[in-house]
Design an enzyme around this catalytic site. Sequence first.
Site, PDB file in Angstrom:
ATOM      1  N   CYS A 129       0.836  -1.206   0.000  1.00  0.00           N
ATOM      2  CA  CYS A 129       0.000   0.000   0.000  1.00  0.00           C
ATOM      3  C   CYS A 129       0.872   1.258   0.000  1.00  0.00           C
ATOM      4  O   CYS A 129       1.399   1.661   1.043  1.00  0.00           O
ATOM      5  CB  CYS A 129      -0.917  -0.018   1.220  1.00  0.00           C
ATOM      6  SG  CYS A 129      -1.909   1.474   1.351  1.00  0.00           S
ATOM      7  N   CYS A 132      -0.412   4.154   2.163  1.00  0.00           N
ATOM      8  CA  CYS A 132      -0.273   3.931   3.619  1.00  0.00           C
ATOM      9  C   CYS A 132       1.188   4.121   4.054  1.00  0.00           C
ATOM     10  O   CYS A 132       1.462   4.719   5.079  1.00  0.00           O
ATOM     11  CB  CYS A 132      -0.676   2.516   4.026  1.00  0.00           C
ATOM     12  SG  CYS A 132      -2.145   1.887   3.264  1.00  0.00           S
ATOM     13  N   ASP A 133       2.112   3.560   3.293  1.00  0.00           N
ATOM     14  CA  ASP A 133       3.500   3.446   3.764  1.00  0.00           C
ATOM     15  C   ASP A 133       4.511   4.296   2.997  1.00  0.00           C
ATOM     16  O   ASP A 133       5.676   4.370   3.393  1.00  0.00           O
ATOM     17  CB  ASP A 133       3.956   1.969   3.674  1.00  0.00           C
ATOM     18  CG  ASP A 133       3.071   1.065   4.510  1.00  0.00           C
ATOM     19  OD1 ASP A 133       2.598   1.525   5.559  1.00  0.00           O
ATOM     20  OD2 ASP A 133       2.847  -0.094   4.113  1.00  0.00           O
TER      21      ASP A 133
END
Length: 301
Positions: A129, A132-133
């Site tokens: 992701c 997200c990261d």
Amino acid sequence: MYDIAIVGAGPAGLSAAIYAQRAGKKTVLFEAYTYGGQIINTPKIENYPGIKDISGFDYATGLFDQALSFGAEIVFEQVTAVNKSDRFVITTTAGTYEAQAVIIATGAKNRHLGLEKEEALTGRGISYCATCDGAFFKGKNVAVNGGGNTAIEDATFLSGYCSKVYVIHRREGFRAEEGSLQALREKDNVEFVLNATITDLVGEDKLSAVVVTDKLSGQKSEIAVDGLFIAIGQVPDNAVFSEIAELDQSGYVLSGEDCTTKTPGLFTAGDCRTKHVRQLVTAASDGAVAALAACTYIDKL
Ligand code: NAP
């Protein structure tokens, strides 16, 4: 006792909940993780009719609020079994529930490469992701694996703040839309590594490089990266329904556009079912079809 139980609170499940509640049916959604499904990780949606652009998170949050505002209930528990007698019994990690009809809307989960160190290095350089990261890799070199819309979106997103982004794809052609691909090709810090598959991961405590094998020459080379974003598509997660629904060879629930399954009263919607076009709009549309079919089924009982 609910009228309709929906397994999965992604776009298909939440759309189904809106239609079911508006049709006067007492509806519960079961969700193991968080609402929104995979769309929550999409930075920008530009192809949902009527909305010029919106982030996946904002879209999913709006949809979630809408479903709850109509009275749908959400239970954050993982469904472990669904059985049918005169009604459906839904077993979760925390209890059992009953419903007259069930809609499977479990979506799909990220496909893994299946490499030896993949699990061990997940969260230590490997991610599924980018939104997200990605921020953890500011100013660093990263690779994105895949040639679909997700991979190209991820690479575009990461190119905004990573030093270098390698796009590693197993063939020359891409599934991604040409427009976004073209924009990515124009970035100075993006390099395409084509006809290449990742065959090994280097690093003990954290990822330090990927080994790629050229499909044409068979030659192996190492690319030093701090991060690897794997975006090679999705696989369904329907094993729990294998007794009451027929699954195809890949694990998708066998169904047509009417969203029915082999079990009366059991319906399916969205990416978890067999279909040609897996898009946000088709997931939402399946939700409506499945919910209305479930209402008709209940009204005839
Ligand atoms: P996808 O379209 O299925 O693409 C997966 C990519 O990964 C393909 O390029 C595939 O290569 C490659 N791949 C598959 N298995 C592999 C393996 N074992 N090793 C290496 N490469 C592998 O998946 P996606 O990009 O996640 O998209 C899923 C769906 O969501 C699509 O319908 C997509 O259009 C949609 N989506 C839409 C948007 C948008 O409209 N904004 C954004 C994201 C996703 P091959 O091409 O060689 O098979």
